[in-house]
Design a protein around this motif. Structure first.
Motif, PDB file in Angstrom:
ATOM      1  N   ASP A   4       0.917  -1.173  -0.090  1.00 38.72           N
ATOM      2  CA  ASP A   4       0.178  -0.076   0.158  1.00 38.72           C
ATOM      3  C   ASP A   4       0.721   1.315  -0.091  1.00 38.72           C
ATOM      4  O   ASP A   4       1.776   1.160   0.692  1.00 38.72           O
ATOM      5  CB  ASP A   4      -0.881   0.019   1.269  1.00 38.72           C
ATOM      6  CG  ASP A   4      -1.775  -1.287   1.361  1.00 38.72           C
ATOM      7  OD1 ASP A   4      -2.372  -1.566   0.134  1.00 38.72           O
ATOM      8  OD2 ASP A   4      -2.295  -1.660   2.205  1.00 38.72           O
ATOM      9  N   LEU A   6       1.200   5.518  -0.632  1.00 33.27           N
ATOM     10  CA  LEU A   6       0.877   6.824  -1.028  1.00 33.27           C
ATOM     11  C   LEU A   6       1.448   7.657  -2.178  1.00 33.27           C
ATOM     12  O   LEU A   6       2.580   7.618  -2.372  1.00 33.27           O
ATOM     13  CB  LEU A   6       0.953   7.938   0.053  1.00 33.27           C
ATOM     14  CG  LEU A   6       0.339   9.321   0.368  1.00 33.27           C
ATOM     15  CD1 LEU A   6      -1.480   9.293   0.050  1.00 33.27           C
ATOM     16  CD2 LEU A   6       0.652  10.113   1.368  1.00 33.27           C
ATOM     17  N   ARG A  27      -4.154   7.237  -2.743  1.00 26.90           N
ATOM     18  CA  ARG A  27      -3.691   5.855  -2.082  1.00 26.90           C
ATOM     19  C   ARG A  27      -3.634   4.921  -3.571  1.00 26.90           C
ATOM     20  O   ARG A  27      -4.325   4.700  -4.373  1.00 26.90           O
ATOM     21  CB  ARG A  27      -4.520   5.458  -1.209  1.00 26.90           C
ATOM     22  CG  ARG A  27      -4.446   6.392   0.095  1.00 26.90           C
ATOM     23  CD  ARG A  27      -5.380   5.660   1.397  1.00 26.90           C
ATOM     24  NE  ARG A  27      -5.567   6.421   2.256  1.00 26.90           N
ATOM     25  CZ  ARG A  27      -4.477   7.107   3.196  1.00 26.90           C
ATOM     26  NH1 ARG A  27      -3.296   6.704   3.048  1.00 26.90           N
ATOM     27  NH2 ARG A  27      -4.707   8.068   4.181  1.00 26.90           N
ATOM     28  N   LYS A  29      -1.504   0.899  -4.906  1.00 27.78           N
ATOM     29  CA  LYS A  29      -0.743  -0.232  -4.579  1.00 27.78           C
ATOM     30  C   LYS A  29       0.388  -0.247  -5.642  1.00 27.78           C
ATOM     31  O   LYS A  29       0.466   0.163  -7.020  1.00 27.78           O
ATOM     32  CB  LYS A  29      -1.644  -1.579  -5.128  1.00 27.78           C
ATOM     33  CG  LYS A  29      -2.929  -1.628  -4.440  1.00 27.78           C
ATOM     34  CD  LYS A  29      -2.541  -2.576  -3.132  1.00 27.78           C
ATOM     35  CE  LYS A  29      -3.979  -2.811  -2.553  1.00 27.78           C
ATOM     36  NZ  LYS A  29      -3.545  -3.180  -1.201  1.00 27.78           N
ATOM     37  N   TYR A  41      -3.373   3.129  -9.298  1.00 26.27           N
ATOM     38  CA  TYR A  41      -4.075   4.100  -8.418  1.00 26.27           C
ATOM     39  C   TYR A  41      -5.515   4.508  -9.100  1.00 26.27           C
ATOM     40  O   TYR A  41      -5.525   4.644 -10.493  1.00 26.27           O
ATOM     41  CB  TYR A  41      -3.261   5.314  -8.089  1.00 26.27           C
ATOM     42  CG  TYR A  41      -2.800   6.063  -8.997  1.00 26.27           C
ATOM     43  CD1 TYR A  41      -3.714   7.252  -9.270  1.00 26.27           C
ATOM     44  CD2 TYR A  41      -1.764   5.906  -9.811  1.00 26.27           C
ATOM     45  CE1 TYR A  41      -3.193   8.121 -10.238  1.00 26.27           C
ATOM     46  CE2 TYR A  41      -1.565   6.596 -10.738  1.00 26.27           C
ATOM     47  CZ  TYR A  41      -2.119   7.928 -11.222  1.00 26.27           C
ATOM     48  OH  TYR A  41      -1.685   8.474 -12.287  1.00 26.27           O
ATOM     49  N   GLN A 139       3.335   3.298   3.126  1.00 24.47           N
ATOM     50  CA  GLN A 139       2.371   3.714   4.028  1.00 24.47           C
ATOM     51  C   GLN A 139       2.676   3.023   5.397  1.00 24.47           C
ATOM     52  O   GLN A 139       3.205   1.923   5.644  1.00 24.47           O
ATOM     53  CB  GLN A 139       0.723   3.718   3.646  1.00 24.47           C
ATOM     54  CG  GLN A 139       0.568   4.179   2.600  1.00 24.47           C
ATOM     55  CD  GLN A 139      -1.287   4.129   2.344  1.00 24.47           C
ATOM     56  OE1 GLN A 139      -1.851   3.079   2.920  1.00 24.47           O
ATOM     57  NE2 GLN A 139      -1.839   5.015   1.871  1.00 24.47           N
TER      58      GLN A 139
END
Length: 139
Positions: A4, A6, A27, A29, A41, A139
């Motif tokens: 995960d 940002l 957010r 992957k 995203y 994250q």
């Protein structure tokens, strides 16, 4: 392995004359497979609320951006080369061409920075010099 992340994407159009800066935070992957980075995203358009799913596949030489949703298309950035693609928007299709000047990938412990500098052409006419910076942070 999926992580995960940002995502912060900063785009500067008209890079040679100060230009206009556009910024997006989302957010997403991130994973790496066969020496390529993959970033997934969603981009949600503020006014309509419509979603565009984005996939960025990249390495030091080539970046592919695939968009599906409100905007549909594929842009290919290949350092030192021209590439063309048909880009579908709610207002109609546009033939885009990019001449990629520079691709830079910086991998650090907890984040990755991707830089793309390019010239953008629409219907065989130069539109602007542009730069995109993608920051991928765990994250």
């Amino acid at each position: 392995m999926n992580k995960d992340v940002l995502v912060k994407i900063s785009g500067l159009q008209g890079a040679t004359d100060g230009g206009e800066c556009v910024e997006l935070m989302a957010r997403g992957k991130y994973y790496r497979k066969n020496e390529k980075h993959y970033l997934l995203y969603d981009d949600i358009e503020e006014e309509s609320g419509m979603t565009t799913k984005n996939t960025i596949k990249f390495n030091e030489e080539k970046v592919e951006v695939l968009r599906n949703g409100m905007v549909n298309g594929k842009l290919v950035f290949d350092e030192g080369k021209n590439s063309q693609s048909l880009y579908g928007t709610p207002y109609g299709d546009i033939l885009l061409e990019v001449l990629t000047k520079k691709i830079s990938v910086e991998e650090l412990t907890d984040h990755i920075n991707l830089l793309i500098e390019y010239e953008l052409y629409a219907d065989n006419t130069k539109v602007t010099d542009s730069r995109i910076v993608v920051n991928i942070n765990e994250q």
